[in-house]
Structure formats: C-alpha cells, structure tokens
Scaffold this motif. Structure first.
Motif, PDB file in Angstrom:
ATOM      1  N   PRO A  11       0.928  -1.500  -0.429  1.00  0.00           N
ATOM      2  CA  PRO A  11       0.022   0.284  -0.091  1.00  0.00           C
ATOM      3  C   PRO A  11       0.804   0.834  -0.062  1.00  0.00           C
ATOM      4  N   ASN A  12       0.189   2.705  -0.628  1.00  0.00           N
ATOM      5  CA  ASN A  12       0.361   3.636  -0.574  1.00  0.00           C
ATOM      6  C   ASN A  12       2.024   3.404  -2.104  1.00  0.00           C
ATOM      7  N   LEU A  13       2.599   2.822  -1.974  1.00  0.00           N
ATOM      8  CA  LEU A  13       4.198   2.947  -2.717  1.00  0.00           C
ATOM      9  C   LEU A  13       3.606   3.364  -4.992  1.00  0.00           C
ATOM     10  N   ASN A  14       2.110   3.280  -4.809  1.00  0.00           N
ATOM     11  CA  ASN A  14       2.129   4.075  -6.521  1.00  0.00           C
ATOM     12  C   ASN A  14       1.654   5.238  -6.434  1.00  0.00           C
ATOM     13  N   LEU A  15       2.620   6.063  -5.294  1.00  0.00           N
ATOM     14  CA  LEU A  15       2.675   7.661  -4.592  1.00  0.00           C
ATOM     15  C   LEU A  15       3.707   8.098  -4.297  1.00  0.00           C
ATOM     16  N   LEU A  16       4.897   6.762  -5.129  1.00  0.00           N
ATOM     17  CA  LEU A  16       6.824   7.005  -4.742  1.00  0.00           C
ATOM     18  C   LEU A  16       6.524   8.296  -5.781  1.00  0.00           C
ATOM     19  N   GLY A  17       7.621   9.440  -5.092  1.00  0.00           N
ATOM     20  CA  GLY A  17       7.825  10.039  -6.023  1.00  0.00           C
ATOM     21  C   GLY A  17       7.054  11.359  -5.342  1.00  0.00           C
ATOM     22  N   VAL A  18       6.055  11.065  -5.068  1.00  0.00           N
ATOM     23  CA  VAL A  18       5.256  12.378  -3.915  1.00  0.00           C
ATOM     24  C   VAL A  18       5.031  12.222  -2.646  1.00  0.00           C
ATOM     25  N   ARG A  19       4.991  11.189  -1.897  1.00  0.00           N
ATOM     26  CA  ARG A  19       4.692  11.020  -0.845  1.00  0.00           C
ATOM     27  C   ARG A  19       6.388  10.677   0.332  1.00  0.00           C
ATOM     28  N   GLU A  20       5.969  11.795   0.785  1.00  0.00           N
ATOM     29  CA  GLU A  20       6.988  11.885   1.720  1.00  0.00           C
ATOM     30  C   GLU A  20       8.082  11.427   0.780  1.00  0.00           C
ATOM     31  N   PRO A  21       8.734  12.412  -0.240  1.00  0.00           N
ATOM     32  CA  PRO A  21       9.953  11.950  -0.432  1.00  0.00           C
ATOM     33  C   PRO A  21      10.957  12.463   0.014  1.00  0.00           C
ATOM     34  N   GLU A  22      10.920  12.615   1.215  1.00  0.00           N
ATOM     35  CA  GLU A  22      12.462  13.092   2.307  1.00  0.00           C
ATOM     36  C   GLU A  22      12.405  11.446   2.644  1.00  0.00           C
TER      37      GLU A  22
END
Length: 146
Positions: A11-22
């Motif tokens: 879950p939520n790895l589809n948002l890589l690049g925009v989710r908590e990039p730090e």
C-alpha cells in the motif's frame, strides 16, 4: 526461459515520488520498475512487477507465485507490520523471498522495526532508497543461480 521473479509492492507505494519524498525519494514506482527490468535483462530473466493497496490482492499474488515465480521480492509497506495473513501466505512458498524496503525500518518509529514478512524472508534489503529494489533483484537472481 526460467520463471519470472515476482516483485510485489504494498500500500501507498503507487504514490512514490510524491509521498514523503524526504523518506522515500522522488523516483516513481515506474522508474524503479524500468531499472529493475534492465538489471535482469542480461541474465535472461523477466519480472512480474505489481503494486496493490489491497491486502487480499497481495495474498492472491503471493499464492500465484507458488507456481509461477522463481523468486519473490516483496515490499509489504505497512502490511509488513500488521498482516499475519500475508505471513501465512509467504510460508507456503518454497522459492526465495527477499523482503525490500526503501527506508531502514530499524531506524524509524518503534512500530516499524519488526515485520511479519521477515519471519518468512530468505533475506532483507532496506535503507537504500529506490536502489533497494535493484539490490533485491540482484539478490533474488543470485539465489536462483542466474
């Protein structure tokens, strides 16, 4: 041709690049997939690269891997800390299992420091950002003798 290596992301790895990039970096999951495919191409290997936000779908794919994969790489994301059902599915596999994390769970919040997946994993790659996937692919290829 050998069976593909399955690379499953939770879950939520589809948002890589925009989710908590730090924490997770700016690479997208598509960027990571492209690099992983390139890593195995010269070895004559293929990947099945999938992501789901749904625990049951991940379990279905793990069960599919029993017959269809030569190895499994799994970034369980949050399910690693919560899903006994995912662990039970992993325990049915007789192929190598590489647990993969972008960050280093041992250096994060207490609840992230242990995963159920580790109980079934052959090995764990974590803390190298997007390169964790590539290192996991290399490890899986080595485990299957490719």
């Amino acid at each position: 041709m050998p069976k593909p290596i399955y690379v499953l992301s939770g879950p939520n790895l589809n948002l890589l690049g925009v989710r908590e990039p730090e924490i997770y970096g700016r690479d997208t999951l598509a960027d990571i997939e492209t690099r992983c495919v390139a890593r195995v191409k010269d070895r004559g290997l293929t990947l099945v690269f999938r992501q789901s936000n749904h625990e049951g779908e991940l379990i279905d794919w793990v069960q599919e891997a029993r017959e269809s994969a030569s190895a499994l790489i799994l970034n369980p994301a949050g399910y690693g800390h919560t899903s006994v059902a995912l662990l039970d599915a992993l325990k049915t596999l007789s192929i190598p299992i590489v647990e993969c994390h972008l960050s280093n769970p041992a250096a994060r919040e207490t609840f992230r420091r242990k995963t159920y997946v580790s109980l079934a994993a052959t090995g764990v790659v974590s803390g190298f950002g997007a390169a964790s996937y590539e290192l996991a692919v290399e490890a899986a290829a080595g485990l299957i003798g490719a």
